[in-house]
Scaffold this active site. Sequence first.
Site, short mmCIF file in Angstrom:
data_model
loop_
_atom_site.label_atom_id
_atom_site.label_comp_id
_atom_site.label_asym_id
_atom_site.label_seq_id
_atom_site.Cartn_x
_atom_site.Cartn_y
_atom_site.Cartn_z
N ASN A 1 -18.76 3.46 10.91
CA ASN A 1 -17.94 3.08 9.77
C ASN A 1 -16.47 3.48 9.96
OD1 ASN A 1 -17.66 5.80 9.21
ND2 ASN A 1 -19.41 5.80 7.80
N ILE A 2 -15.67 3.13 8.97
CA ILE A 2 -14.21 3.30 9.13
C ILE A 2 -13.82 4.76 9.28
CG2 ILE A 2 -13.56 1.17 7.95
CD1 ILE A 2 -12.96 2.87 5.46
N CYS B 1 -21.83 -6.36 7.07
CA CYS B 1 -21.87 -4.90 7.21
C CYS B 1 -22.10 -4.39 5.81
CB CYS B 1 -20.59 -4.39 7.83
SG CYS B 1 -19.08 -5.07 7.13
N ASP C 1 -19.42 -4.18 3.05
CA ASP C 1 -18.72 -5.11 2.18
C ASP C 1 -18.36 -6.41 2.90
OD1 ASP C 1 -18.68 -3.60 -0.21
OD2 ASP C 1 -17.23 -2.26 0.73
N GLY C 2 -18.55 -6.40 4.19
CA GLY C 2 -18.30 -7.63 4.92
C GLY C 2 -16.83 -7.93 5.11
N TRP C 3 -16.00 -6.89 5.16
CA TRP C 3 -14.60 -7.18 5.42
C TRP C 3 -14.02 -6.37 6.56
CZ3 TRP C 3 -13.84 -6.04 -0.39
CH2 TRP C 3 -14.01 -4.66 -0.65
N ARG D 1 -16.18 -4.46 9.69
CA ARG D 1 -16.93 -4.72 10.91
C ARG D 1 -17.29 -6.20 11.05
NH1 ARG D 1 -20.59 0.55 9.88
NH2 ARG D 1 -19.82 0.21 7.77
N ARG E 1 -6.26 -0.49 4.47
CA ARG E 1 -6.57 -0.01 5.81
C ARG E 1 -5.34 0.49 6.55
NH1 ARG E 1 -10.56 0.42 3.83
NH2 ARG E 1 -12.44 -0.88 4.00
#
Lengths: 652, 629
Positions: A267-268, A330, A332-334, A336, A376
Amino acid sequence: MTSSLVYMMLSVLGPREAGGQCHRSFSRQGDPVLHLGLPVLQEKLQISTIEKQATTATGCHLLIRCKNFQLLQLIIPQERDCHDVYISLIRLTRPVKYEELYCFSFNPKLDKEEREQGWRLLDLSEEYQRMGLPDDHWQLSDVNRDYRVCDSYPTELYVPKSATAHIILGSSKFRSRRRFPALSYYSKENHASICRSSQPLSGFSARCLEDEQMLQAIRKANPGSDFIYVVDTRPKLNAMANRAAGKGYENEDNYSNIKFQFIGIENIHVMRNSLQKMLEVCELKSPSMSDFLWGLENSGWLRHIKAIMDAGAFIAKAVAEEGASVLVHCSDGWDRTAQVCSVASLLLDPHYRTLKGFMVLIEKDWISFGHKFNHRYGNLDGDPKEISPVIDQFIECVWQLMEQFPCAFEFNERFLIHIQHHIYSCQFGNFLCNSQKERRELKIQERTYSLWAHLWKNRADYMNPLFRADHSQTQGILRLPTAPCTFMYKFWSGMYNRFEKGLQPRQSVTDYLMAVKEETQQLEEELEALGERLEKIQKVQLNCSKVKSKPTEPSKHSGFSTSDNSAANTPQDYSGNMKSFPSRSPSQGDEDSALILTQDNLKSSDPDLSANSDQESGVEDLSCRSPSGGECAPSEDSAKDRDSDEAVFLMA
Amino acid sequence: MWWGGRGQSFNIAPQKEEPEMGETPLSSDYDFALVNIGQLEAVSSLSRVQLHRPGSLLKFIPEEILIHGRDFRLLRVGFEAGGLEPQAFQVTMAIVQARAQSSQNQQYSGITLSKAGQSSGSRKSPIPLLETPEDWETERKKQGANGWRVSLVNERFDVATSLPRYFWVPNRTLDSEVRRAFGHFHQGRGPRLSWHHPGGSDLLRCGGFYTASDPNKEDIRSVESMLQAGHSDVVLVDTMDELPSLADVQLAHLRLRALCLPDSSVSEDKWLSALEGTRWLDYVRSCLRKASDISVLVTSRVRSVVLQERGDRDFNGLLSSLVQLLSAPEARTLLGFQSLVQREWVVAGHPFLTRLGVTGVSEKAPVFLLFLDCVWQLLQQFPAEFEFSEFFLLALHDSVRVPDTLTFLRDNPWERGKQSGQFNSYTQVYTPGYSHPPAGNSVNAQLSVWDWDLRYSNEQILQFHNPGYDPERCQDSWLPRQQPSFMVRGPPSSVWLFSRGALTALNQLCPWRDSPCLLTVSSRWLPRPAISSESLADQEWGLPSHWGACPLPAGLLLPGYLGPQIRLWKRCYLRGRPEVQRGLSAPTITGLQDELSRLQELIEKWTPRTSPEDRSQKRDPNPILSQSC
């Protein structure tokens, strides 16, 4: 205070040890650059963190880390000044409103028409048309008109024809943040598609008929395959943990004909820490072999890059070789999902490996599908836990691919670095906000300029001289090796060490080839112009001679000229004009990118500089310049050169 | 039966077992010297066996033989099922036996030259082999080493068999002095000139002082004057300081090879630390660093720089060659580089056979391959400065085990000459300048590894040229400082030891009891104390040299040697792994050729054509394109 500070900051934009310069510019007289203000500072320095270090004999040290991986060290003699600087920098570099960002004050002196043209350079509907949409299986849905269903999605979305509005709505309610499955890439040859969504709200046992129907519809839209892959790009553990929160992943028992697959991309937060660790290695003053290799390995960065590439390769293989459609998500789908979908598209479709195609790819998979650029990349002051180098990783994936397939990409490394730079610079409006909806509300297109037009205008700088449209590599799918080979992935010195001149190679073959190519073009054009002139002269002479009725002379003349001409046409072996590596060697190229904005500013504030380059004297201009053409090639000059090239072309 | 390399394979029909060799150059992708075989494996679907000795039993019929080359190549010989099994067995055992025999005959007594080699009776060597005084004299003049002369004192190898027959000594030194002075050095390898910098400095190399000897004052004086070489500033460089030992290098190379095997057991996540664990890159790094420092010493002021290594046959050669590559554009040309290797390695007596060959295990160490890696790093960092290409380095890398010429198959020039019968009669009647014709049966001594056309096709040889090389740039920047090289009489005014990246003043030049003490001599130049991270170049030309703020002396390259700048030579070491080569877009040497020819095509296409007006300014033809080999 502020202005002298800015001045000081600008004066230290050079090398990091230039502490000495601070003293000079810190005299609070004059404030000559008062008007630069915050936005320029923002976009020039892209300050990420500021650290006050221990005071030494020389003064107070401020360490500034920038988002473009530059590291600045300020040495300020007085402790009090240092604190002032620190406080004002902190305040200055944390804008809270979009309007404070540079792009709203950036004015390249283009008129309205030109600006709009810039924004129209890329058109996603055109891109979908290029994919062959709409067709028998897919249609444009207006279900998200006015962002009624999902506010982080675009309005223009392609869904399977058999998916009714009812199904879509139902499915969206069963998906995190209502990001229902929508088309990302479509292969018209075999009708396989890549769709993307967020995680289902399945929890431990929840089901949703419409969501199941949605996946069925996607499968049916591809008559060539009787199943679809559902790829969850998270590590399995993370996905399981999400189930406790009522989210999770698709249960193969509930969805008919799906093949479910985890691909463990972290993850981020993990990625942010990994980058942090790698940058620590980059910051070492004189890294030894083991410092570097161990540090790089321990950061795990290349492992993460490889995970993304592997996921992309898996999807590309499913689409191209198995002809199966893939649904990617993933959480939220935005993040990965965007990475993986765009890597897969890049592997699948040569179009995305061209300059324009790549811009479209970012526009499609990142900008339109609501990648949260603002969060981000911390454009506005916000939660530091939201910051993560997601698109940086994608850009690095592209670079790794370029290293592995040197002839497959139309663009070069510089293109990637400049895109990365502008994602953080906020000089252009493209990467503002978190979604299309926010951008429309802010009227970004009316108030800012588009980066793509800027890049397109300077495209000559971004061409890969090794790109060959007819090479086997450039056609069809790029195949990554399946065998385990981490050693294929390299440390991207050009990106992460781009401000460390000492670490940069001083000569690059690419630049050399580009210079030679450019020069050859100029000379060829010149040759052409001269050839035509010669023809004209010959005609005149012929006429004259006819009048004078001396038949021998003209033939002599023309014979001589043609032979001359043909000699000039043969490929020459003269090294005379082979240039040494031009001054646009990487180190300077990188300085170029560091200071690119200076040049941009120059250009933008002074468009006449490049625009009104004398069209009349194009030819003469060129012939004067050609011997040294390769030597001076910063982007400004090359822009001018191009202009005059065009002038020649027009004349010819 | 099918043959394949690197994952690609092609079939050879069973009846045509010997591929047409007619025009094929010897170094095709599938030629493997027996000594090059590092490991032989027979593979069947059931088992996998390593074959070491002819005695080792092969209990099954192999489907495939894997031959791992010491040069990192991998050759796969596959046998199709169906009627060929006995042959598979025979072929395998034949290879095993041949290999065993070749390793028994350690002296390569049975060197067989290819047809190509034998047919060309007397041919002129492409580069001076430095086997005659004339060659040395020409080279001396080329370097402008006026204070030096060619000494014939070792013509009969009676000073030292490991030394070349001829070498350069200071003008004023008599041969008798040389003979006596050299006796006080390890293995008789006294100080000789390696290279004369056009700016006036001299780069010397010598073996360690023979401390057990007790030289008289006369001898000490001549030793000192030879080290001093007429300069007032002398720097002794302890070559071994901060460099790996021979055993280290050998171990690193073995580890590197194990790591690069296709089936190496290193897990994916651990690749970088495993690479680090081989230490190979670290050794490359330290060599570059030291060479960079020494070139700064040589370039920054006029002095005598003496490389001193106990044996004077390994790292002295490596450093001396690297220093020349860094400071002399001439050495970066194709011919210049070959002469350099011939002079500093082959003739200077680098024990190639011991270091690379199969004789004994103890003294093995691929110092020369380490050198090639260093050169490759330079090529990566300065792609416009070198006339030769990576392909050439690879060819050289692969040549060290090809038993065609004696260049790399002997430990010193004496043995090389003995084998070739070059001086059969030197013990009987000595005739200066008379060289005997090669004896009937033996290898033509005039053939060297530099006769590339014996083993490589013209096309391949064309690939030796680096398309990015820009000779004009070098010539322009090559402006030798014409400083008078004054000869200083009397003791040097400053003597330094260069060690750990810094200069320290020395009390005396030689370690012996009677050596005059230099403490009283005031030094002209005191180096300021070095800051730890500072490189010598920074100290010399101001901080930091890599900014380009202060121009470096013309022609000098300063390589980067920080961790991120040292790369793995994938095209060489990972040749056995097909997936990597695909990435480099050159799966085989042929692929590499294609790639290079494509690049050259581009260059050719893009090389500016001169317009009619420009034709008057016609300059020299581009050597890349006009060379018609």
